[in-house]
Design a protein around this motif. Structure first.
Motif, PDB file in Angstrom:
ATOM      1  N   HIS A 137      35.382 -36.860 -46.593  1.00 43.85           N
ATOM      2  CA  HIS A 137      35.590 -36.058 -47.813  1.00 43.85           C
ATOM      3  C   HIS A 137      34.506 -34.998 -47.929  1.00 43.85           C
ATOM      4  O   HIS A 137      34.773 -33.842 -48.277  1.00 43.85           O
ATOM      5  CB  HIS A 137      35.576 -36.961 -49.041  1.00 43.85           C
ATOM      6  N   GLY A 138      33.257 -35.369 -47.600  1.00 41.16           N
ATOM      7  CA  GLY A 138      32.171 -34.389 -47.638  1.00 41.16           C
ATOM      8  C   GLY A 138      32.358 -33.273 -46.629  1.00 41.16           C
ATOM      9  O   GLY A 138      32.089 -32.100 -46.934  1.00 41.16           O
ATOM     10  N   ILE A 139      32.830 -33.600 -45.438  1.00 38.33           N
ATOM     11  CA  ILE A 139      33.085 -32.569 -44.421  1.00 38.33           C
ATOM     12  C   ILE A 139      34.178 -31.623 -44.896  1.00 38.33           C
ATOM     13  O   ILE A 139      34.059 -30.390 -44.770  1.00 38.33           O
ATOM     14  CB  ILE A 139      33.471 -33.228 -43.088  1.00 38.33           C
ATOM     15  N   SER A 140      35.246 -32.174 -45.443  1.00 37.49           N
ATOM     16  CA  SER A 140      36.348 -31.331 -45.943  1.00 37.49           C
ATOM     17  C   SER A 140      35.872 -30.423 -47.067  1.00 37.49           C
ATOM     18  O   SER A 140      36.194 -29.222 -47.099  1.00 37.49           O
ATOM     19  CB  SER A 140      37.496 -32.225 -46.433  1.00 37.49           C
ATOM     20  N   GLY A 141      35.087 -30.997 -48.001  1.00 35.26           N
ATOM     21  CA  GLY A 141      34.575 -30.196 -49.109  1.00 35.26           C
ATOM     22  C   GLY A 141      33.605 -29.128 -48.652  1.00 35.26           C
ATOM     23  O   GLY A 141      33.596 -28.015 -49.188  1.00 35.26           O
ATOM     24  N   ALA A 142      32.767 -29.443 -47.658  1.00 38.81           N
ATOM     25  CA  ALA A 142      31.824 -28.446 -47.141  1.00 38.81           C
ATOM     26  C   ALA A 142      32.567 -27.285 -46.502  1.00 38.81           C
ATOM     27  O   ALA A 142      32.157 -26.124 -46.641  1.00 38.81           O
ATOM     28  CB  ALA A 142      30.874 -29.108 -46.136  1.00 38.81           C
ATOM     29  N   ALA A 143      33.658 -27.585 -45.814  1.00 36.11           N
ATOM     30  CA  ALA A 143      34.481 -26.501 -45.258  1.00 36.11           C
ATOM     31  C   ALA A 143      35.015 -25.619 -46.377  1.00 36.11           C
ATOM     32  O   ALA A 143      35.091 -24.380 -46.245  1.00 36.11           O
ATOM     33  CB  ALA A 143      35.635 -27.087 -44.442  1.00 36.11           C
ATOM     34  N   GLY A 144      35.379 -26.250 -47.500  1.00 39.23           N
ATOM     35  CA  GLY A 144      35.847 -25.473 -48.643  1.00 39.23           C
ATOM     36  C   GLY A 144      34.776 -24.558 -49.185  1.00 39.23           C
ATOM     37  O   GLY A 144      35.052 -23.390 -49.534  1.00 39.23           O
ATOM     38  N   LYS A 145      33.544 -25.032 -49.248  1.00 42.99           N
ATOM     39  CA  LYS A 145      32.483 -24.199 -49.795  1.00 42.99           C
ATOM     40  C   LYS A 145      32.111 -23.063 -48.858  1.00 42.99           C
ATOM     41  O   LYS A 145      31.632 -22.019 -49.300  1.00 42.99           O
ATOM     42  CB  LYS A 145      31.259 -25.061 -50.116  1.00 42.99           C
ATOM     43  N   VAL A 146      32.331 -23.230 -47.565  1.00 49.44           N
ATOM     44  CA  VAL A 146      32.192 -22.089 -46.652  1.00 49.44           C
ATOM     45  C   VAL A 146      33.223 -21.023 -47.023  1.00 49.44           C
ATOM     46  O   VAL A 146      32.929 -19.826 -47.053  1.00 49.44           O
ATOM     47  CB  VAL A 146      32.358 -22.532 -45.185  1.00 49.44           C
ATOM     48  N   GLY A 147      34.435 -21.461 -47.333  1.00 45.30           N
ATOM     49  CA  GLY A 147      35.451 -20.525 -47.803  1.00 45.30           C
ATOM     50  C   GLY A 147      35.065 -19.877 -49.113  1.00 45.30           C
ATOM     51  O   GLY A 147      35.325 -18.687 -49.337  1.00 45.30           O
ATOM     52  N   ALA A 148      34.422 -20.644 -50.011  1.00 46.88           N
ATOM     53  CA  ALA A 148      33.976 -20.087 -51.287  1.00 46.88           C
ATOM     54  C   ALA A 148      32.928 -18.999 -51.075  1.00 46.88           C
ATOM     55  O   ALA A 148      32.925 -17.979 -51.773  1.00 46.88           O
ATOM     56  CB  ALA A 148      33.412 -21.200 -52.172  1.00 46.88           C
TER      57      ALA A 148
END
Length: 504
Positions: free
Chosen positions: A437-448
């Motif tokens: 879940h942390g890896i998926s969320g970190a990928a999202g914040k790169v998008g942010a």
């Protein structure tokens, strides 16, 4: 091996503790949204306080002094960077050390850094912004840690019939955080305005420097109020049974919080769960074979939706200037109040309904269908705004535009912005759940970060490059279509199954 305690968790009726867990877990997401959405009106205050004498930052159209267009993007970007780091670090520690042990630590980081944001003793513009950026980075680390821990804890406590609604309810606390940030901003600025009575075009009163600090520091209160309850939560039964291999303790912990007798869930005392000799480490060939596709789907979907979602938030600076430009006052407090009021209206009419539509429908329709629907509607809306932008919307931001703009938030939250938070907490084994879940969320914040830097460079108040804005709006529509394709090919449905069934 089917364990009684896991079966009892999956079939437990909805109880008071489930709602208590939603509030306790949701306060981190509440604080996340509060600290993100209080920034636009605060930037109006900072621009008036520290850049009032800078003719380069003076907009003759609305008598506003604004911070350089790259600074607001940088303040968002540094918080997103901290969030990505927090998601990776706390996500991994949540699997290695335990969900409960890290839960209080992430909240404490959020509380202290939120207070630190208001304690900058600098007086020069550059020093204040550097100090604020540092504490916002730390705040991001705490918020990032809260994402995987909150989602994982809620998923492991919930029953399989209503698990999606419970996790979505935790995430929906963001909507109330947005609304709270707007209300607090309006109240604080209203109090200072009533006490100072500054005249139009008058030099910004020195008390305004206290107002923005107070707004930021008040964001620590909700998180601090739930710290005790987080520390009193037991470790999740799934982590204790499946990772720590202590089934008897898992049963005892479950009896403390749920209305179930120990005789119903206690296993034979002779039962032991020896470590599986064929267990595989994270990112091993077997892990990638079994879970690599799911991890890619979760990470890619979150990456794409955050590009769009945070670009939409930055696009508000354009809407402020166009739709509310004539209503802006030269008074520093009224300026911030109008921005906060706009955010509150948008939250009430669009953002919060989107969250709660997901809460209601997610265990009826399913995660995958809602995510695909959200991406599709967002794509259509961005094309409707972007393609005719320079010929119609550029100087005609009216009620019709506002309806379309509101739909992007409605279907982001009744869509991928919520489901990307839920699905990673349901797909992976217990010993990898928080990490993935942390890896998926970190990928999202790169998008942010991409959204913040990319759109922030093209849109700023009334001085934006109209052609660049048009191109970026169309690109956002294309990103949504790409998200639709990723969801279709890589996101499985997790509705109605236990976490262990989804793992298989």
């Amino acid at each position: 091996m089917a364990l009684k305690v896991l079966y009892a968790l999956d079939t437990a009726r909805t109880q008071w503790y489930h709602f208590k867990a939603i509030i306790i877990a949701g306060m981190g997401l509440f604080s996340d949204a509060y600290d993100l959405f209080c920034l636009p009106p605060i930037l109006r205050l900072l621009g008036r306080i520290y850049y009032q004498k800078s003719t380069d930052n003076f907009d003759n159209n609305d008598n506003n002094f604004v911070i350089h267009r790259h600074v607001d993007s940088a303040l968002l970007g540094v918080a997103f960077l901290g969030t990505a780091i927090g998601q990776l670090v706390f996500g991994r520690l949540g699997d290695r050390i335990g969900r409960r042990r890290m839960y209080g630590l992430s909240l404490m980081v959020m509380i202290l850094s939120a207070l630190g944001c208001g304690f900058s003793i600098c007086t020069s513009p550059s020093c204040v912004l550097v100090s604020l950026g540092f504490f916002r980075f730390l705040l991001g680390v705490g918020i990032g840690g809260d994402y995987p821990l909150s989602a994982t804890i809620m998923s492991e406590f919930a029953n399989k019939r209503t698990r999606g609604s419970f996790i979505a309810a935790v995430f929906s606390m963001q909507g109330f955080g947005i609304l709270a940030s707007s209300i607090v901003t309006m109240v604080v600025c209203g109090i200072f305005h009533g006490a100072s009575h500054p005249k139009p075009k008058e030099k910004t009163p020195s008390e305004a420097d206290l107002a923005w600090r107070l707004i930021l520091m008040l964001g620590a209160i909700p998180a601090a109020m739930t710290y005790y309850w987080r520390m009193m939560m037991p470790e999740t039964a799934r982590y204790t049974a499946l990772v720590e291999l202590n089934v008897q303790q898992a049963a005892k912990d479950m009896e403390k919080v749920l209305d179930v007798s120990l005789s119903q869930i206690a296993e034979d005392e002779s039962l032991t769960l020896p470590q599986d000799p064929s267990s595989y480490p994270l990112f091993s060939k077997q892990f990638l074979r079994l879970h690599g596709r799911d991890l890619f789907g979760c990470s890619a979907s979150w990456f794409l939706v955050d590009i769009v979602f945070y670009s939409s938030n930055l696009f508000q600076s354009h809407v402020y200037g166009k739709y509310l430009g004539k209503k802006y006052k030269s008074n520093v407090y009224e300026d911030a109040i109008h921005v906060a009021l706009f955010q509150a209206i948008l939250a009430i009419c669009s953002t919060i309904p989107g969250y709660w539509l997901t809460v209601y429908f997610i265990d009826r329709i399913g995660r995958r269908k809602i995510q695909m629907m959200g991406f599709l509607v967002m794509a259509l809306v961005y094309f409707a705004i972007g393609i005719p932008y320079r010929t119609y919307w550029q100087d005609n931001i009216n009620g019709g535009f506002m309806v379309l703009y509101g739909l992007t938030f409605l279907f982001a939250n009744f869509g991928p912005n919520t489901t990307t938070f839920i699905v990673p907490a349901e797909l992976f084994p217990a010993r990898f759940r928080s990490t993935c879940h942390g890896i998926s969320g970190a990928a999202g914040k790169v998008g942010a970060i991409i959204g913040a830097v990319g759109f922030g460079s093209a849109s700023h108040g009334q001085t934006e490059d109209h052609k660049a804005v048009q191109i970026l709006l169309v690109i956002l529509g294309g990103v949504c279509l790409l998200g639709l394709a990723v969801t279709y090919f890589f996101t499985p449905e997790t509705k109605g199954r236990s976490l262990e069934e989804n793992e298989e």
